[in-house]
Design an enzyme around this catalytic site. Structure first.
Site, PDB file in Angstrom:
ATOM      1  N   LYS A 194      23.852   5.068 -21.003  1.00  0.00           N
ATOM      2  CA  LYS A 194      24.962   5.640 -21.270  1.00  0.00           C
ATOM      3  C   LYS A 194      26.189   4.525 -21.545  1.00  0.00           C
ATOM      4  O   LYS A 194      26.755   4.103 -20.317  1.00  0.00           O
ATOM      5  CB  LYS A 194      25.371   6.672 -19.971  1.00  0.00           C
ATOM      6  CG  LYS A 194      26.243   7.440 -20.260  1.00  0.00           C
ATOM      7  CD  LYS A 194      27.290   8.221 -19.053  1.00  0.00           C
ATOM      8  CE  LYS A 194      28.338   7.260 -18.861  1.00  0.00           C
ATOM      9  NZ  LYS A 194      29.459   7.256 -19.914  1.00  0.00           N
ATOM     10  N   GLU A 230      26.607  -3.809 -10.379  1.00  0.00           N
ATOM     11  CA  GLU A 230      27.429  -4.776 -10.691  1.00  0.00           C
ATOM     12  C   GLU A 230      28.833  -4.352 -10.569  1.00  0.00           C
ATOM     13  O   GLU A 230      29.270  -3.485 -11.536  1.00  0.00           O
ATOM     14  CB  GLU A 230      27.006  -5.334 -12.047  1.00  0.00           C
ATOM     15  CG  GLU A 230      25.639  -5.897 -12.209  1.00  0.00           C
ATOM     16  CD  GLU A 230      25.445  -7.452 -11.592  1.00  0.00           C
ATOM     17  OE1 GLU A 230      26.496  -7.861 -11.121  1.00  0.00           O
ATOM     18  OE2 GLU A 230      24.564  -7.743 -11.702  1.00  0.00           O
ATOM     19  N   CYS A 240      35.130  -8.755 -15.124  1.00  0.00           N
ATOM     20  CA  CYS A 240      34.937  -8.503 -13.831  1.00  0.00           C
ATOM     21  C   CYS A 240      35.051  -9.787 -12.827  1.00  0.00           C
ATOM     22  O   CYS A 240      35.525  -9.841 -11.854  1.00  0.00           O
ATOM     23  CB  CYS A 240      33.471  -8.177 -13.375  1.00  0.00           C
ATOM     24  SG  CYS A 240      32.244  -9.105 -14.517  1.00  0.00           S
ATOM     25  N   GLU A 290      41.582  -5.315  -7.097  1.00  0.00           N
ATOM     26  CA  GLU A 290      41.172  -5.681  -8.383  1.00  0.00           C
ATOM     27  C   GLU A 290      42.244  -4.745  -9.379  1.00  0.00           C
ATOM     28  O   GLU A 290      42.114  -3.736  -9.471  1.00  0.00           O
ATOM     29  CB  GLU A 290      39.848  -5.348  -8.683  1.00  0.00           C
ATOM     30  CG  GLU A 290      39.476  -5.636 -10.350  1.00  0.00           C
ATOM     31  CD  GLU A 290      38.088  -5.293 -10.601  1.00  0.00           C
ATOM     32  OE1 GLU A 290      37.853  -4.146 -10.474  1.00  0.00           O
ATOM     33  OE2 GLU A 290      37.359  -6.000 -11.028  1.00  0.00           O
TER      34      GLU A 290
HETATM   35  P1  NAD Z   1      34.158   2.681 -14.252  1.00  0.00           P
HETATM   36  O1  NAD Z   1      33.551   2.517 -13.013  1.00  0.00           O
HETATM   37  O2  NAD Z   1      35.314   3.503 -14.540  1.00  0.00           O
HETATM   38  O3  NAD Z   1      33.015   3.241 -15.436  1.00  0.00           O
HETATM   39  C1  NAD Z   1      31.776   2.626 -15.536  1.00  0.00           C
HETATM   40  C2  NAD Z   1      30.786   3.578 -16.293  1.00  0.00           C
HETATM   41  O4  NAD Z   1      30.393   4.551 -15.090  1.00  0.00           O
HETATM   42  C3  NAD Z   1      31.306   4.255 -17.133  1.00  0.00           C
HETATM   43  O5  NAD Z   1      30.195   4.375 -18.301  1.00  0.00           O
HETATM   44  C4  NAD Z   1      31.625   5.769 -16.910  1.00  0.00           C
HETATM   45  O6  NAD Z   1      31.631   6.753 -17.836  1.00  0.00           O
HETATM   46  C5  NAD Z   1      30.418   5.840 -15.751  1.00  0.00           C
HETATM   47  N1  NAD Z   1      30.965   6.717 -14.748  1.00  0.00           N
HETATM   48  C6  NAD Z   1      31.992   7.567 -14.487  1.00  0.00           C
HETATM   49  N2  NAD Z   1      31.954   8.175 -13.391  1.00  0.00           N
HETATM   50  C7  NAD Z   1      30.687   8.457 -13.077  1.00  0.00           C
HETATM   51  C8  NAD Z   1      29.727   9.157 -12.349  1.00  0.00           C
HETATM   52  N3  NAD Z   1      30.272  10.010 -11.583  1.00  0.00           N
HETATM   53  N4  NAD Z   1      28.591   9.201 -12.456  1.00  0.00           N
HETATM   54  C9  NAD Z   1      28.063   8.128 -13.095  1.00  0.00           C
HETATM   55  N5  NAD Z   1      28.525   7.600 -14.054  1.00  0.00           N
HETATM   56  C10 NAD Z   1      29.905   7.620 -14.089  1.00  0.00           C
HETATM   57  O7  NAD Z   1      34.722   1.029 -14.941  1.00  0.00           O
HETATM   58  P2  NAD Z   1      35.274   0.808 -16.036  1.00  0.00           P
HETATM   59  O8  NAD Z   1      36.781   1.101 -15.900  1.00  0.00           O
HETATM   60  O9  NAD Z   1      34.474   1.295 -17.473  1.00  0.00           O
HETATM   61  O10 NAD Z   1      34.988  -0.788 -16.018  1.00  0.00           O
HETATM   62  C11 NAD Z   1      35.727  -1.656 -15.388  1.00  0.00           C
HETATM   63  C12 NAD Z   1      35.165  -1.944 -14.034  1.00  0.00           C
HETATM   64  O11 NAD Z   1      33.849  -2.372 -14.190  1.00  0.00           O
HETATM   65  C13 NAD Z   1      35.928  -3.014 -13.261  1.00  0.00           C
HETATM   66  O12 NAD Z   1      36.020  -2.652 -11.925  1.00  0.00           O
HETATM   67  C14 NAD Z   1      35.120  -4.482 -13.410  1.00  0.00           C
HETATM   68  O13 NAD Z   1      35.231  -5.333 -12.491  1.00  0.00           O
HETATM   69  C15 NAD Z   1      33.711  -3.630 -13.546  1.00  0.00           C
HETATM   70  N6  NAD Z   1      32.798  -4.697 -14.297  1.00  0.00           N
HETATM   71  C16 NAD Z   1      31.819  -5.448 -13.436  1.00  0.00           C
HETATM   72  C17 NAD Z   1      31.001  -6.322 -13.845  1.00  0.00           C
HETATM   73  C18 NAD Z   1      29.939  -7.163 -13.213  1.00  0.00           C
HETATM   74  O14 NAD Z   1      28.847  -7.259 -13.874  1.00  0.00           O
HETATM   75  N7  NAD Z   1      30.016  -7.049 -11.979  1.00  0.00           N
HETATM   76  C19 NAD Z   1      30.856  -6.420 -15.382  1.00  0.00           C
HETATM   77  C20 NAD Z   1      32.091  -5.895 -16.244  1.00  0.00           C
HETATM   78  C21 NAD Z   1      32.944  -5.073 -15.708  1.00  0.00           C
END
Ligand code: NAD
Length: 488
Positions: free
Chosen positions: A170, A245, A279, A380
């Site tokens: 997804k 992650e 991230c 963050e």
């Molecule tokens: P997000 O948490 O808003 O979304 C991530 C994913 O989760 C999306 O595909 C979203 O559709 C899905 N999602 C949302 N609600 C959900 C639910 N209730 N159940 C299941 N899935 C759900 O994150 P974002 O805004 O897309 O990305 C930014 C964040 O990602 C930042 O906090 C960043 O630090 C983190 N990030 C971490 C890493 C790592 O490897 N540690 C890498 C890249 C980004």
């Protein structure tokens, strides 16, 4: 979408718009999946997991399929990179570098597919032969964010498939186009239908259906920690393993003995290169007090030269923020920092330079006079906002760096190897870079300490996240089975 090898629309018949962050306008329509579509995708993945076409393959043959996927991605890497930049607004130089490097994850784990070996246990019970099998888990659900869409999916897919699992992917609702463009590659590589499935849509509409699905064996999540907590709760209800992650508030620590030129470049790229939307963004710069003022001066001189513009142009150095809500969130944090008394020495608001279109641009922003308890030093932001803090001793630097709920990465700038090693040991972070920042490789593990998550992607042990060990006992003497009512 891709379900069971077929390209399908959402069962609702609905679509949603994907925006180009540079123009602020929609550029693609994405199928809006429903929980029923998730059911179909998981059923297809489960059927593929049980099928002879997949389970009947030798591990070596699976590895060869991954090599073909690698070659097909490599052939289309530049096109995929362009799509990612158009969809998420990150620089073409970065997205293309990612899509060009991505095949290496498939090649690395292709090589590992037939090196997963069980063990013969020198068992302490005479008359028994005991050995282990390394078995795949089943259907893996991968949920990824928008900032490095294909790369973060590939980090999960390559080891999952190498170990013999099947996959439901997804992508983020903000960056689904590259995933859908990849869909044709799997059949072309010769993967049986249903081994990889793609469902697109909103986390709050289909997330629970995917995470809680009875036939999903494991969830690999990358995203923010608030969403991660929701996913973890749903997974817990269904007793499912997860890898997480999550976000970070990484410290880039500059000691007085460092090459100042290199440190300035490293800290600039750590926070501004991906417009802070990574991230591992080095969003806290900890600078030894003796060089603080000179560092700030040189830092600002370099940061002021950053060229903002169309992320598809190779000369652009700082692009837009990917989504409008994120743009507003970044501006909100800038206001909070000002209210809490930090001094804004660069930027500090929306970017209104010529040629920026209607995109969501924030000026590269720097705060000095930040103290560790301020929200700008703790939370963050996920945007081009740097907090600079002075420190006096090595222990001071460690105390400030480790005073965070997160622990994803850290940078250390020093010419002293003893100091570099002390920092490597004592920093609470899953990755520590010395005199460099933001390098990664399929060969080296990546993951978080503390609230930045758990589980590791990349590296030799990452494939173990996708197997379970089965213990097999065989009675070897042929003796009569003893009386069951006599305890032995
Ligand atoms: P997000 O948490 O808003 O979304 C991530 C994913 O989760 C999306 O595909 C979203 O559709 C899905 N999602 C949302 N609600 C959900 C639910 N209730 N159940 C299941 N899935 C759900 O994150 P974002 O805004 O897309 O990305 C930014 C964040 O990602 C930042 O906090 C960043 O630090 C983190 N990030 C971490 C890493 C790592 O490897 N540690 C890498 C890249 C980004």
């Amino acid at each position: 979408m891709l379900i069971g090898g077929e390209r399908v629309d959402a069962s609702s018949g609905e679509w949603f718009e994907s925006f180009n962050p540079y123009t602020g306008k929609p550029w693609a329509l994405i199928p809006r999946a429903t929980p029923a579509d998730v059911d179909r995708a998981v059923a297809a993945a489960r059927a593929a997991f049980k099928s002879k076409a997949w389970r009947g393959l030798t591990a070596t043959a699976r590895g060869k399929l991954l090599l073909k996927i690698a070659d097909l991605i490599a052939a289309r890497a530049d096109e995929l990179g362009r799509i990612e930049t158009t969809d998420n607004g990150k620089l073409i130089l970065e997205m293309r570098a990612q899509t060009r490097y991505l095949p290496e994850w498939f090649r690395y784990f292709a090589g590992l597919a037939d090196k997963l070996e069980g063990r013969v246990i020198p068992i302490d019970r005479p008359g028994y032969f005991n050995f282990t099998l390394e078995e795949p888990l089943g259907v893996i659900a991968a949920i990824v964010p928008w900032n490095s869409p294909l790369m973060l999916a590939g980090w999960k897919m390559a080891p999952a498939l190498a170990a013999g699992n099947t996959f439901v992917w997804k992508p983020s609702e903000h960056s689904s186009v590259s995933a859908l463009e990849m869909a044709s590659i799997f059949a072309e590589a010769g993967l049986p239908p249903g081994v990889v499935n793609i469902v697109t849509g909103f986390g709050n509409e289909i997330g629970d259906a995917l995470v809680g699905h009875k036939d999903v064996a494991k969830i690999c999540f990358t995203g923010g920690d608030a969403t991660g907590a929701l996913v973890y709760q749903t997974a817990a209800k269904h007793i499912k393993p997860v890898t997480m992650e999550l976000g970070g508030k990484s410290a880039n620590i500059v000691f007085a003995d460092a090459s100042l030129d290199n440190a300035v470049k490293g800290v600039v790229s750590g926070i501004f290169a991906a417009t802070g939307q990574t991230c591992v963004a080095g969003s806290r710069a900890l600078i030894h007090r003796s060089i603080h003022d000179e560092f700030v001066e040189r830092f600002l001189k370099l940061a002021r030269t950053a060229k903002m513009g169309n992320p598809l142009e190779e000369t652009t150095q700082v692009g837009p923020i990917t989504t409008k809500p994120q743009y507003q969130k970044v501006l909100g944090y800038i206001d909070i920092a000002k209210q809490q008394g930090a001094t804004c020495v660069l930027g500090g608001g929306p970017a209104k330079r010529p040629g920026l279109g209607d995109g969501w641009f924030v000026e590269p922003t720097v705060f000095t006079g930040v103290t560790p308890e301020m929200r700008i030093a703790q939370e963050e932001v996920f945007g081009p906002v740097l907090s600079i803090m002075p420190f006096d001793t090595d222990d001071d630097a460690l105390a400030i760096a480790n005073d965070s709920i997160y622990g994803l990465a850290a940078g250390v700038w020093t010419a002293n190897i003893g100091r570099a090693l002390k920092m490597a040991h004592e920093l609470e972070a899953g990755t520590v870079w010395t005199n460099t920042y933001r390098v990664s490789s399929p060969l080296s593990p990546f993951g978080g300490y503390k609230r930045s998550g758990f589980g590791r992607e990349s590296g030799l042990l990452a494939i173990r996240e996708f197997v379970q060990e089965k213990s097999v006992w065989i009675e070897t003497t042929g003796a009569d089975t003893p009386n069951p009512f006599v305890i032995r």
